[in-house]
Design a protein around this motif. Structure first.
Motif, PDB file in Angstrom:
ATOM      1  N   GLU A  72       0.841  -1.192   0.000  1.00 28.76           N
ATOM      2  CA  GLU A  72       0.000   0.000   0.000  1.00 28.76           C
ATOM      3  C   GLU A  72       0.879   1.246   0.000  1.00 28.76           C
ATOM      4  O   GLU A  72       1.915   1.294   0.671  1.00 28.76           O
ATOM      5  N   LEU A  73       0.472   2.269  -0.740  1.00 30.90           N
ATOM      6  CA  LEU A  73       1.229   3.514  -0.772  1.00 30.90           C
ATOM      7  C   LEU A  73       1.465   4.044   0.641  1.00 30.90           C
ATOM      8  O   LEU A  73       2.553   4.549   0.943  1.00 30.90           O
ATOM      9  N   ALA A  85       5.614   6.395  -9.071  1.00 31.88           N
ATOM     10  CA  ALA A  85       4.273   5.953  -8.690  1.00 31.88           C
ATOM     11  C   ALA A  85       3.213   6.944  -9.150  1.00 31.88           C
ATOM     12  O   ALA A  85       2.151   6.559  -9.658  1.00 31.88           O
ATOM     13  N   LEU A 127       0.144   6.357 -11.781  1.00 27.78           N
ATOM     14  CA  LEU A 127      -1.244   6.579 -11.379  1.00 27.78           C
ATOM     15  C   LEU A 127      -1.935   7.563 -12.316  1.00 27.78           C
ATOM     16  O   LEU A 127      -3.101   7.369 -12.689  1.00 27.78           O
ATOM     17  N   HIS A 136     -12.933   4.989  -9.432  1.00 24.76           N
ATOM     18  CA  HIS A 136     -12.724   4.013  -8.365  1.00 24.76           C
ATOM     19  C   HIS A 136     -13.651   4.337  -7.205  1.00 24.76           C
ATOM     20  O   HIS A 136     -14.258   3.447  -6.608  1.00 24.76           O
ATOM     21  N   LEU A 190     -10.383   6.206  -3.747  1.00 22.02           N
ATOM     22  CA  LEU A 190      -8.967   6.040  -4.085  1.00 22.02           C
ATOM     23  C   LEU A 190      -8.109   6.801  -3.083  1.00 22.02           C
ATOM     24  O   LEU A 190      -7.845   7.987  -3.243  1.00 22.02           O
ATOM     25  N   HIS A 215      -5.107   2.163  -1.257  1.00 21.42           N
ATOM     26  CA  HIS A 215      -5.646   1.439  -2.405  1.00 21.42           C
ATOM     27  C   HIS A 215      -4.773   1.482  -3.646  1.00 21.42           C
ATOM     28  O   HIS A 215      -5.113   0.842  -4.648  1.00 21.42           O
ATOM     29  N   LEU A 216      -3.662   2.200  -3.603  1.00 21.80           N
ATOM     30  CA  LEU A 216      -2.664   2.135  -4.672  1.00 21.80           C
ATOM     31  C   LEU A 216      -1.526   1.249  -4.189  1.00 21.80           C
ATOM     32  O   LEU A 216      -0.931   1.514  -3.135  1.00 21.80           O
ATOM     33  N   ALA A 244       3.927   1.663  -9.820  1.00 19.47           N
ATOM     34  CA  ALA A 244       2.610   1.220  -9.387  1.00 19.47           C
ATOM     35  C   ALA A 244       2.326  -0.171  -9.952  1.00 19.47           C
ATOM     36  O   ALA A 244       2.624  -0.446 -11.120  1.00 19.47           O
ATOM     37  N   VAL A 274      -4.358  -1.346  -8.445  1.00 18.23           N
ATOM     38  CA  VAL A 274      -5.323  -0.541  -7.691  1.00 18.23           C
ATOM     39  C   VAL A 274      -6.370  -1.499  -7.151  1.00 18.23           C
ATOM     40  O   VAL A 274      -6.989  -2.248  -7.914  1.00 18.23           O
ATOM     41  N   ASP A 295     -11.430  10.694  -7.882  1.00 15.03           N
ATOM     42  CA  ASP A 295     -10.186   9.924  -7.897  1.00 15.03           C
ATOM     43  C   ASP A 295      -8.949  10.814  -7.825  1.00 15.03           C
ATOM     44  O   ASP A 295      -7.922  10.418  -7.256  1.00 15.03           O
TER      45      ASP A 295
END
Length: 315
Positions: free
Chosen positions: A118-119, A132, A136, A213, A216, A220-221, A229, A232, A246
């Motif tokens: 996770e980010l 990243a 995205l 999404h 977000l 969740h990334l 990345a 998702v 988003d």
């Protein structure tokens, strides 16, 4: 209702109605998917709406924790298989659909594991953040293209939680921050106050709804160790809404060169109304995450969430 050692009510909004442990998950999966019977099961993650287990080192099974999550589960099952092939990052595609049974009353599903962290947990250096963010931005450009809205997303609800409306989300963010301040977690910030006041006066951004999404945020990334990345996850709020819903992660998750890279890869102008809506939602989502993290003892997520609030008001 009781109060725990952190001063939080035990009936908090994220409290599970059905919490599936490893033994429960092994029994449910083994009963419905005989080829996975006896496979090792390990808890992978928990959130507000789902408990997630890794089965056999390959399959990720999501078990709803609360009844309110069930419409999102149904949307994921119906929409993600059609949506995933057109997007440049991996999505969890439900390929193993579990049925309600006597031991568990709700549907659940499994998808192949997407690698990455996770980010919020990754602790990326500056160069990794830029990578990243750019990945995205390209992903969101593809997701927000009119094609998905006309195809796989045509039956989705339109912003059912009004996350694209800053006039709705700003007061909700203020309520979350006040709650954190009373617990000594958050110190009021004039820049955040100015943004929320602006949001309360603002209209929703104009423009057609796109597939989003819908939730977000920093969890969740998924990213690899180099910042690329990888996917998702958690599409339970999949819907159609303004892109700001988003793009909030551009402000909660990134700043400086990384945010510039994200918006460049996205390649579409935001305009002041959309930027305000995205920043306000970023504050709300990070405040909600901080509330959850502090209440459940997730210190790294709490640190990341509070940092996200500050990023959301950074130029």
């Amino acid at each position: 209702m009781t109060i725990n050692s952190r001063g939080v009510a035990s009936g908090a909004e994220w409290a599970a109605e059905h919490d599936i442990g490893e033994a429960d998950a092994a029994a449910l999966v083994g009963e419905q998917f005989p080829d996975l019977r006896g496979a090792p099961v390990a808890l992978l993650a928990t959130g507000w709406d789902n408990t997630v287990h890794l089965v056999g080192g390959r399959w990720v099974f999501r078990f709803p924790r609360r009844a309110v999550a069930l419409p999102g589960v149904e949307r994921e099952i119906a929409t993600l298989p059609a949506l995933a092939p057109g997007l440049p990052l991996a999505l969890p595609v439900p390929t193993r659909i579990g049925r309600p049974s006597g031991s568990y009353p709700w549907p659940f599903w499994g998808a192949e594991l997407i690698p990455g962290r996770e980010l919020a947990e990754a602790g990326l250096p500056a160069a990794g953040q830029v990578r990243a963010a750019a990945d995205l931005g390209a992903f969101l450009r593809a997701l927000h293209d009119p094609g998905p809205a006309a195809g796989a997303g045509s039956a989705l609800p339109v912003d059912p939680m009004r996350r694209g409306d800053p006039g709705v989300r700003a007061p909700m963010a203020r309520e979350r921050l006040d709650r954190l301040a009373r617990r000594g977690v958050w110190r009021p910030d004039p820049a955040v106050e100015r943004l929320l006041a602006e949001g309360e006066r603002a209209d929703p951004p104009p423009g057609p709804a796109v597939v989003v999404h819908g939730d977000l945020h920093l969890r969740h990334l998924l990213v690899g160790p180099d910042g690329r990345a990888t996917g998702v996850i958690d599409w339970g709020d999949l819907s159609r809404a303004d892109p700001a819903v988003d793009l909030s992660l551009a402000y909660a998750g990134f700043s400086g060169a990384a945010r510039t890279a994200l918006l460049a890869a996205y390649g579409r102008p935001l305009g002041p109304e959309r930027e305000t809506a995205a920043r306000v939602l970023a504050v709300f989502l990070c405040a909600a995450l901080a509330d959850y993290a502090e209440s459940t003892g997730r210190d790294r997520l709490l640190t990341a969430s509070l940092a996200g609030i500050r990023r959301a008001v950074t130029p």
